[in-house]
Each structure stands twice: as structure tokens, then as C-alpha cells.
Scaffold this active site. Structure first.
Site, mmCIF file in Angstrom:
data_model
loop_
_atom_site.group_PDB
_atom_site.id
_atom_site.type_symbol
_atom_site.label_atom_id
_atom_site.label_comp_id
_atom_site.label_asym_id
_atom_site.label_seq_id
_atom_site.Cartn_x
_atom_site.Cartn_y
_atom_site.Cartn_z
ATOM 1 N N ILE A 63 -9.807 51.449 -4.705
ATOM 2 C CA ILE A 63 -9.253 50.749 -3.860
ATOM 3 C C ILE A 63 -9.679 48.983 -3.749
ATOM 4 O O ILE A 63 -10.293 48.569 -2.936
ATOM 5 C CB ILE A 63 -8.713 51.135 -2.414
ATOM 6 N N SER A 64 -8.133 48.874 -4.324
ATOM 7 C CA SER A 64 -8.331 47.221 -4.430
ATOM 8 C C SER A 64 -9.100 46.439 -3.620
ATOM 9 O O SER A 64 -8.311 47.081 -1.811
ATOM 10 C CB SER A 64 -7.881 46.526 -5.151
ATOM 11 N N GLN A 65 -9.628 45.150 -3.457
ATOM 12 C CA GLN A 65 -9.952 44.233 -2.311
ATOM 13 C C GLN A 65 -8.085 43.865 -1.968
ATOM 14 O O GLN A 65 -7.121 43.714 -2.880
ATOM 15 C CB GLN A 65 -10.268 43.280 -2.200
#
Length: 213
Positions: A63-65
Site C-alpha cells: 500500500i503506497s505511502q
């Protein structure tokens, strides 16, 4: 699936963090402040969900920053009702952001396990993308093209031609380009054959997987 006052408070801190890093679009900041990111992650990471960091999810993906999600979303300049192609549904967090920004979202995911999980999960939370597809992101979703905006949430060594061809004239495509480290790249389609290209700093993404068959 609880979203408590404590979670909401941590989200507002996260909004302040991404704002300090340079995000100014109020709609994007509003989406980050609204979406319960902890529910998109493994419960073992729940306490860390509102740190500005990427975390592992299923199928060796991440899950991206939040800053990265906000940065890509801001570059897209989404207007309500626009058709947006998302390449790499992943956890569905970026999908939810796009939905809250008023986009009609068409999203494609290469990992079957993730596709199934995220599809049922998004509807449980009340986010309604127009279409979720299982397939090769390099090919996009041509049957619904052209798109006003295209966002790619995994790194590719170069921009896939199929994606450029599915972008409307006047449309914006945001993609991290590179192998080990990626450069966030914005393509704006000026005409049938002409694109403007702008580059915005280094990021790290999981690779965009191509179906070799």
C-alpha cells in the site's frame, strides 16, 4: 471494521504531514483525511497505518505511502465526473481516493488474489468504482477508452504505448518510470501524436507486472 475517533485524529495528523511535504490540493487533502487507511491494511499494521510510509499487503505488493498517493492524485488534477484509468488496484486505497475526488474509476489489477479481495472490500466500505478488472496493466482497459486521466501505481521501465493510446487529447497520465528507482513522470496529450513530458523527483514502487503469455 471500526473507524474510531482515535483513527480520525491520527488521519488529521497525517494530513498535516503531507501538507508540510508540499501537497496543496484541498480535495486531495480532504480525501486523505476521510479514508480509513487502517482498514486497507493487515490488522498487524493497524497502529502504524497513519504513518507516512508504505506497508506490505497481499501478493508481494504494497500500500503506497500516503504522500505518494496524494502527490500522484494532485498531478492528475481530477475534475468531478472524469473517466480515470487506474493501473494497479492493489489494496484499493488509491482507488478510494479517486472515487472521493469524484472520478469515474476504471481499475485493473494483475494479482488475482488481490483483485478478488479488494473488489469485495471496496463495496463493503461504500466506494463504487465504475469497473474493476483482472488483467495485464500494460494493456490498460481499451474497451472503455479514451480516459481523461490515467494513473499507474507501479514502476515501469518505460511508459506502455497502450496506455498512451488510451489517453484523451488534453488528458494527463501519471506514471513512475524506471527500474530500481523511478522518476514520477507526467504525460499530457497535446494531439493524436504529440505528448508533453514532465518529471517530478525520485520514488520507489513495486514493478508493474507484464503478462508475458
Amino acid at each position: 471494521m471500526k473507524d474510531t475517533y482515535r483513527h480520525q485524529g491520527k488521519r488529521q495528523q497525517l494530513v498535516k504531514t503531507v501538507k508540510k511535504k508540499g501537497i496543496t490540493d484541498e480535495k486531495v487533502l480532504g480525501a486523505i483525511g476521510n479514508i480509513p487507511r487502517h482498514l486497507f491494511m493487515d490488522s498487524s499494521f493497524e497502529d502504524h497505518a497513519y504513518q507516512d510510509k508504505a506497508f506490505p499487503i497481499a501478493a508481494d505488493q504494497t500500500i503506497s505511502q500516503p504522500y505518494t498517493v496524494a502527490f500522484q492524485s494532485e498531478l492528475l488534477e481530477i475534475k468531478k465526473g472524469e473517466k480515470v484509468l487506474e493501473v494497479g488496484t492493489g489494496s484499493g486505497y488509491q482507488t478510494a481516493v479517486l472515487c472521493l475526488l469524484g472520478a469515474k474509476v476504471y481499475s485493473i489489477e494483475r494479482q488475482r488474489e488481490l483483485y478478488k479481495k479488494t473488489k469485495s472490500f471496496l463495496s463493503k466500505l461504500g466506494y463504487r468504482p465504475k469497473y474493476l478488472s483482472f488483467g495485464d496493466g500494460y494493456k490498460g482497459i481499451p474497451e472503455y477508452a479514451p480516459y481523461d486521466k490515467i494513473i499507474v501505481t507501479a514502476g515501469a521501465p518505460e511508459v506502455p504505448r497502450d496506455l498512451l493510446s488510451q489517453l484523451k487529447v488534453g488528458g494527463r497520465l501519471v506514471i513512475p518510470v524506471g527500474t530500481d528507482v523511478q522518476t514520477m513522470t507526467l504525460f499530457i496529450r497535446k494531439s493524436a501524436k504529440e505528448f508533453d513530458k514532465n518529471e517530478f523527483g525520485a520514488f520507489r514502487f513495486v514493478p508493474l507486472l507484464e503478462d508475458k503469455n
